[in-house]
Design a protein around this motif. Structure first.
Motif, short mmCIF file in Angstrom:
data_model
loop_
_atom_site.label_atom_id
_atom_site.label_comp_id
_atom_site.label_asym_id
_atom_site.label_seq_id
_atom_site.Cartn_x
_atom_site.Cartn_y
_atom_site.Cartn_z
N ALA A 1 -14.48 0.16 11.48
CA ALA A 1 -14.58 -1.15 10.52
C ALA A 1 -14.03 -2.04 11.22
O ALA A 1 -13.01 -1.92 11.98
N SER B 1 -19.32 -1.91 11.04
CA SER B 1 -19.34 -0.39 10.86
C SER B 1 -19.88 0.17 11.80
O SER B 1 -21.66 -0.38 11.76
N MET C 1 -13.07 3.59 7.82
CA MET C 1 -14.11 3.90 7.52
C MET C 1 -14.59 4.36 6.45
O MET C 1 -13.56 5.08 5.93
N LEU D 1 -15.91 4.09 1.90
CA LEU D 1 -15.68 4.15 0.38
C LEU D 1 -14.53 4.31 -0.53
O LEU D 1 -14.03 3.92 -0.84
N GLY E 1 -10.29 5.67 -0.83
CA GLY E 1 -9.15 5.51 -0.30
C GLY E 1 -9.07 3.89 -0.58
O GLY E 1 -9.77 3.15 -0.83
N THR E 2 -7.74 3.94 -0.21
CA THR E 2 -7.21 2.21 0.15
C THR E 2 -8.28 1.88 1.24
O THR E 2 -8.53 0.78 1.16
N ASN E 3 -8.29 1.69 2.52
CA ASN E 3 -9.21 1.40 3.94
C ASN E 3 -8.26 0.43 3.80
O ASN E 3 -8.84 -0.76 3.63
#
Lengths: 115, 115
Positions: free
Chosen positions: B31, B50, B96, B98, B100-102
């Protein structure tokens, strides 16, 4: 919907005294929360992140933040300010958007450190 | 390599010029993001890619044209800009997914001045 409120636009402290930067959030999800710092004419650097594990999060350069769900707060603290801490600080909440994650920024707090 | 690099650092252009901003990361992030930041304000999201596909366009004027040639590179093509487009342009990347913290990793930015 997500939102972030940084309660102080400017904070001024003397070198060697504690720092407190306040942040309240609103999130429809279990939030992911971050503090980023930006020095003049630079990019954003991650200070610390809340990952839904420990509520007291330690970051770089002696900063830490405590996640308080009951108060919807994520305040940033440091026991002793250094001149190099003078910068803009952003409290940020992350939320999924499609297949990537979007960030919602607070308006920022300018920290001044006096000699 | 945990860096996001951006070139050029500074860019001055006239309203009739065509120029491009470049962003690169080698962290394997799928991303990538473009932000615009005006002075004393938080960054504003412009575009999200993405898996090399444009997934979010925050109603950005067509004089800004993003491009993601591969998973490591992100370009922003500029044409017929206005003086009010002068700002710091930040690139960021994140893993990438949804879960986790990312958190997003930011580059140092390109300071753009439109004359």
């Amino acid at each position: 919907a997500q939102s972030v409120t940084q309660l102080d636009s400017h904070v001024s402290v003397s070198e060697g005294t504690p720092v407190l930067l306040r942040c309240n959030y609103s999130s429809s999800y279990s939030p992911s929360l971050f503090w980023y710092v930006q020095h003049p004419n630079k990019g954003l650097q991650l200070l610390l992140k809340y990952t839904s594990a420990a509520t007291l999060v330690k970051g770089i350069n002696g900063f830490e933040a405590e996640f308080k769900k009951s108060e919807t707060s994520f305040h940033l603290t440091k026991p002793s300010a250094h001149m190099s801490d003078a910068a803009e600080y952003f409290c940020v909440v992350s939320h999924p958007s499609g297949s990537a994650r979007q960030l919602t920024f607070g308006s920022g707090t300018q920290l001044t450190v006096l000699p | 390599d945990t860096e996001v690099t951006q070139t050029p650092k500074h860019l001055v252009m006239g309203m009739t010029n065509k120029k491009s901003l470049k962003c690169e990361q080698h962290m394997g992030h799928r991303a990538m993001y473009w932000y615009k930041q005006k002075a004393k304000k938080p960054p504003e999201l412009m575009f999200v890619y993405s898996y090399e596909k444009l997934s979010i366009n925050e109603s950005v004027p067509s004089r800004f044209s993003p491009e993601c040639p591969n998973s490591s590179l992100l370009n922003l093509h500029l044409h017929a800009l206005q003086p009010e487009d002068s700002a710091l342009y930040l690139c960021a990347s994140s893993p990438m997914g949804l879960a986790g913290t990312n958190e997003q990793f930011f580059g140092p930015g390109t300071r753009l001045t439109v004359l």
